[in-house]
Motif scaffolding. Structure first.
Motif, PDB file in Angstrom:
ATOM      1  N   TYR A  64     -64.671  47.014  67.168  1.00 32.80           N
ATOM      2  CA  TYR A  64     -65.493  48.222  67.168  1.00 32.80           C
ATOM      3  C   TYR A  64     -64.813  49.238  66.264  1.00 32.80           C
ATOM      4  CZ  TYR A  64     -67.642  52.534  68.811  1.00 32.80           C
ATOM      5  OH  TYR A  64     -68.291  53.725  68.875  1.00 32.80           O
ATOM      6  N   ILE A  65     -65.530  49.694  65.244  1.00 39.60           N
ATOM      7  CA  ILE A  65     -64.994  50.714  64.334  1.00 39.60           C
ATOM      8  C   ILE A  65     -66.034  51.806  64.184  1.00 39.60           C
ATOM      9  CG2 ILE A  65     -64.117  51.233  62.025  1.00 39.60           C
ATOM     10  CD1 ILE A  65     -63.246  48.352  61.768  1.00 39.60           C
ATOM     11  N   ASP A  66     -65.789  52.949  64.830  1.00 46.69           N
ATOM     12  CA  ASP A  66     -66.668  54.117  64.713  1.00 46.69           C
ATOM     13  C   ASP A  66     -68.150  53.778  64.787  1.00 46.69           C
ATOM     14  OD1 ASP A  66     -64.827  56.135  64.682  1.00 46.69           O
ATOM     15  OD2 ASP A  66     -64.889  56.449  62.531  1.00 46.69           O
ATOM     16  N   GLY A  67     -68.546  53.016  65.776  1.00 47.57           N
ATOM     17  CA  GLY A  67     -69.954  52.712  65.968  1.00 47.57           C
ATOM     18  C   GLY A  67     -70.397  51.380  65.401  1.00 47.57           C
ATOM     19  N   ASN A  68     -69.612  50.785  64.527  1.00 47.59           N
ATOM     20  CA  ASN A  68     -69.925  49.447  64.009  1.00 47.59           C
ATOM     21  C   ASN A  68     -69.317  48.406  64.937  1.00 47.59           C
ATOM     22  OD1 ASN A  68     -71.227  50.345  61.674  1.00 47.59           O
ATOM     23  ND2 ASN A  68     -69.341  50.385  60.517  1.00 47.59           N
ATOM     24  N   VAL A  69     -70.115  47.426  65.340  1.00 49.86           N
ATOM     25  CA  VAL A  69     -69.650  46.346  66.200  1.00 49.86           C
ATOM     26  C   VAL A  69     -69.655  45.068  65.374  1.00 49.86           C
ATOM     27  CG1 VAL A  69     -70.089  45.020  68.297  1.00 49.86           C
ATOM     28  CG2 VAL A  69     -70.551  47.488  68.251  1.00 49.86           C
ATOM     29  N   LEU A  70     -68.484  44.514  65.153  1.00 47.50           N
ATOM     30  CA  LEU A  70     -68.344  43.287  64.374  1.00 47.50           C
ATOM     31  C   LEU A  70     -67.965  42.154  65.319  1.00 47.50           C
ATOM     32  CD1 LEU A  70     -67.321  45.827  62.545  1.00 47.50           C
ATOM     33  CD2 LEU A  70     -66.758  44.036  60.952  1.00 47.50           C
ATOM     34  N   VAL A  71     -68.804  41.133  65.383  1.00 56.29           N
ATOM     35  CA  VAL A  71     -68.597  39.996  66.278  1.00 56.29           C
ATOM     36  C   VAL A  71     -67.971  38.857  65.481  1.00 56.29           C
ATOM     37  CG1 VAL A  71     -69.729  38.340  67.812  1.00 56.29           C
ATOM     38  CG2 VAL A  71     -70.567  40.709  67.675  1.00 56.29           C
ATOM     39  N   GLU A  72     -66.816  38.403  65.959  1.00 53.64           N
ATOM     40  CA  GLU A  72     -66.061  37.347  65.284  1.00 53.64           C
ATOM     41  C   GLU A  72     -65.967  37.626  63.778  1.00 53.64           C
ATOM     42  OE1 GLU A  72     -68.252  33.869  66.556  1.00 53.64           O
ATOM     43  OE2 GLU A  72     -66.954  33.646  68.305  1.00 53.64           O
ATOM     44  N   PRO A  73     -65.453  38.807  63.406  1.00 59.76           N
ATOM     45  CA  PRO A  73     -65.490  39.202  61.998  1.00 59.76           C
ATOM     46  C   PRO A  73     -64.502  38.440  61.130  1.00 59.76           C
ATOM     47  CG  PRO A  73     -64.215  40.783  63.234  1.00 59.76           C
ATOM     48  CD  PRO A  73     -64.807  39.816  64.238  1.00 59.76           C
ATOM     49  N   THR A  74     -64.905  38.275  59.878  1.00 60.47           N
ATOM     50  CA  THR A  74     -63.998  37.755  58.863  1.00 60.47           C
ATOM     51  C   THR A  74     -63.139  38.918  58.366  1.00 60.47           C
ATOM     52  OG1 THR A  74     -65.489  38.243  57.038  1.00 60.47           O
ATOM     53  CG2 THR A  74     -65.737  36.073  58.121  1.00 60.47           C
ATOM     54  N   LEU A  75     -62.084  38.607  57.643  1.00 63.05           N
ATOM     55  CA  LEU A  75     -61.264  39.687  57.076  1.00 63.05           C
ATOM     56  C   LEU A  75     -62.060  40.510  56.079  1.00 63.05           C
ATOM     57  CD1 LEU A  75     -57.791  37.954  56.621  1.00 63.05           C
ATOM     58  CD2 LEU A  75     -58.610  39.401  58.500  1.00 63.05           C
ATOM     59  N   GLU A  76     -62.983  39.890  55.361  1.00 61.46           N
ATOM     60  CA  GLU A  76     -63.830  40.628  54.427  1.00 61.46           C
ATOM     61  C   GLU A  76     -64.697  41.635  55.171  1.00 61.46           C
ATOM     62  OE1 GLU A  76     -63.617  37.204  54.408  1.00 61.46           O
ATOM     63  OE2 GLU A  76     -62.313  37.081  52.659  1.00 61.46           O
ATOM     64  N   GLU A  77     -65.230  41.246  56.324  1.00 63.12           N
ATOM     65  CA  GLU A  77     -66.044  42.168  57.126  1.00 63.12           C
ATOM     66  C   GLU A  77     -65.197  43.305  57.681  1.00 63.12           C
ATOM     67  OE1 GLU A  77     -69.486  39.142  58.763  1.00 63.12           O
ATOM     68  OE2 GLU A  77     -67.516  39.148  59.752  1.00 63.12           O
ATOM     69  N   VAL A  78     -63.981  42.994  58.107  1.00 68.91           N
ATOM     70  CA  VAL A  78     -63.073  44.033  58.603  1.00 68.91           C
ATOM     71  C   VAL A  78     -62.762  45.019  57.481  1.00 68.91           C
ATOM     72  CG1 VAL A  78     -60.755  44.494  59.484  1.00 68.91           C
ATOM     73  CG2 VAL A  78     -62.074  42.567  60.395  1.00 68.91           C
ATOM     74  N   ASN A  79     -62.435  44.516  56.307  1.00 66.47           N
ATOM     75  CA  ASN A  79     -62.140  45.394  55.174  1.00 66.47           C
ATOM     76  C   ASN A  79     -63.337  46.255  54.820  1.00 66.47           C
ATOM     77  OD1 ASN A  79     -59.454  44.611  54.818  1.00 66.47           O
ATOM     78  ND2 ASN A  79     -60.053  42.851  53.585  1.00 66.47           N
ATOM     79  N   TRP A  80     -64.539  45.677  54.836  1.00 64.41           N
ATOM     80  CA  TRP A  80     -65.751  46.442  54.554  1.00 64.41           C
ATOM     81  C   TRP A  80     -65.903  47.594  55.540  1.00 64.41           C
ATOM     82  CZ3 TRP A  80     -69.765  47.285  57.913  1.00 64.41           C
ATOM     83  CH2 TRP A  80     -70.849  48.005  57.397  1.00 64.41           C
ATOM     84  N   ALA A  81     -65.728  47.299  56.841  1.00 64.84           N
ATOM     85  CA  ALA A  81     -65.884  48.339  57.866  1.00 64.84           C
ATOM     86  C   ALA A  81     -64.834  49.431  57.703  1.00 64.84           C
ATOM     87  CB  ALA A  81     -65.811  47.715  59.257  1.00 64.84           C
ATOM     88  N   LEU A  82     -63.603  49.049  57.410  1.00 64.77           N
ATOM     89  CA  LEU A  82     -62.549  50.054  57.207  1.00 64.77           C
ATOM     90  C   LEU A  82     -62.862  50.929  55.995  1.00 64.77           C
ATOM     91  CD1 LEU A  82     -59.379  47.901  57.951  1.00 64.77           C
ATOM     92  CD2 LEU A  82     -60.345  49.714  59.401  1.00 64.77           C
ATOM     93  N   ARG A  83     -63.309  50.305  54.899  1.00 66.62           N
ATOM     94  CA  ARG A  83     -63.653  51.064  53.692  1.00 66.62           C
ATOM     95  C   ARG A  83     -64.863  51.961  53.930  1.00 66.62           C
ATOM     96  NH1 ARG A  83     -62.642  46.189  51.190  1.00 66.62           N
ATOM     97  NH2 ARG A  83     -64.866  45.793  50.986  1.00 66.62           N
ATOM     98  N   SER A  84     -65.847  51.487  54.687  1.00 66.23           N
ATOM     99  CA  SER A  84     -67.057  52.281  54.912  1.00 66.23           C
ATOM    100  C   SER A  84     -66.758  53.550  55.705  1.00 66.23           C
ATOM    101  CB  SER A  84     -68.125  51.439  55.606  1.00 66.23           C
ATOM    102  OG  SER A  84     -67.794  51.217  56.964  1.00 66.23           O
ATOM    103  N   HIS A  85     -65.631  53.574  56.389  1.00 71.19           N
ATOM    104  CA  HIS A  85     -65.202  54.772  57.107  1.00 71.19           C
ATOM    105  C   HIS A  85     -64.082  55.479  56.369  1.00 71.19           C
ATOM    106  CE1 HIS A  85     -67.778  54.239  60.548  1.00 71.19           C
ATOM    107  NE2 HIS A  85     -67.527  52.953  60.466  1.00 71.19           N
ATOM    108  N   ALA A  86     -63.971  55.169  55.075  1.00 71.43           N
ATOM    109  CA  ALA A  86     -62.968  55.792  54.204  1.00 71.43           C
ATOM    110  C   ALA A  86     -61.566  55.625  54.763  1.00 71.43           C
ATOM    111  CB  ALA A  86     -63.292  57.272  53.976  1.00 71.43           C
ATOM    112  N   TYR A  87     -61.330  54.492  55.404  1.00 76.14           N
ATOM    113  CA  TYR A  87     -60.020  54.258  56.005  1.00 76.14           C
ATOM    114  C   TYR A  87     -59.128  53.440  55.105  1.00 76.14           C
ATOM    115  CZ  TYR A  87     -56.431  53.662  59.397  1.00 76.14           C
ATOM    116  OH  TYR A  87     -55.248  53.701  60.017  1.00 76.14           O
ATOM    117  N   ALA A  88     -59.705  52.524  54.369  1.00 80.34           N
ATOM    118  CA  ALA A  88     -58.887  51.666  53.507  1.00 80.34           C
ATOM    119  C   ALA A  88     -59.301  51.825  52.062  1.00 80.34           C
ATOM    120  CB  ALA A  88     -59.046  50.217  53.931  1.00 80.34           C
TER     121      ALA A  88
END
Length: 88
Positions: A64-88
């Protein structure tokens, strides 16, 4: 750690100690220096119930990242979510 927008995202990792995918995500977030809360679904019935509410099933890991719920995420999906919240 504070993101570029000036706040730390609310990041929670729901998983199980015996799950290799969960442990891989924990190590990955640790290496990136991303602050997160780990919710052990075997020890925390509320965490398990939250995942079931989001997904309709008992699955892990769930990130869970700021409202995004990623189920069994890949590292690419994790990176996308972090970037979309200006975290990475």
């Amino acid at each position: 750690m504070i993101g570029m927008l000036g706040y730390a995202p609310n990041i929670q990792l729901f998983g199980r100690r015996w799950c290799a995918h969960t442990q891989m995500l924990r190590r990955y977030l640790d290496r990136l220096g991303v602050p997160y809360v780990y919710r052990d679904m075997d020890r925390d019935p509320q965490a398990r119930a939250q995942v079931r509410w989001w997904t309709g099933r008992d699955v892990n890991p769930v990130l869970y990242i700021d409202g995004n719920v990623l189920v069994e995420p890949t590292l690419e999906e994790v990176n996308w979510a972090l970037r979309s919240h200006a975290y990475a």
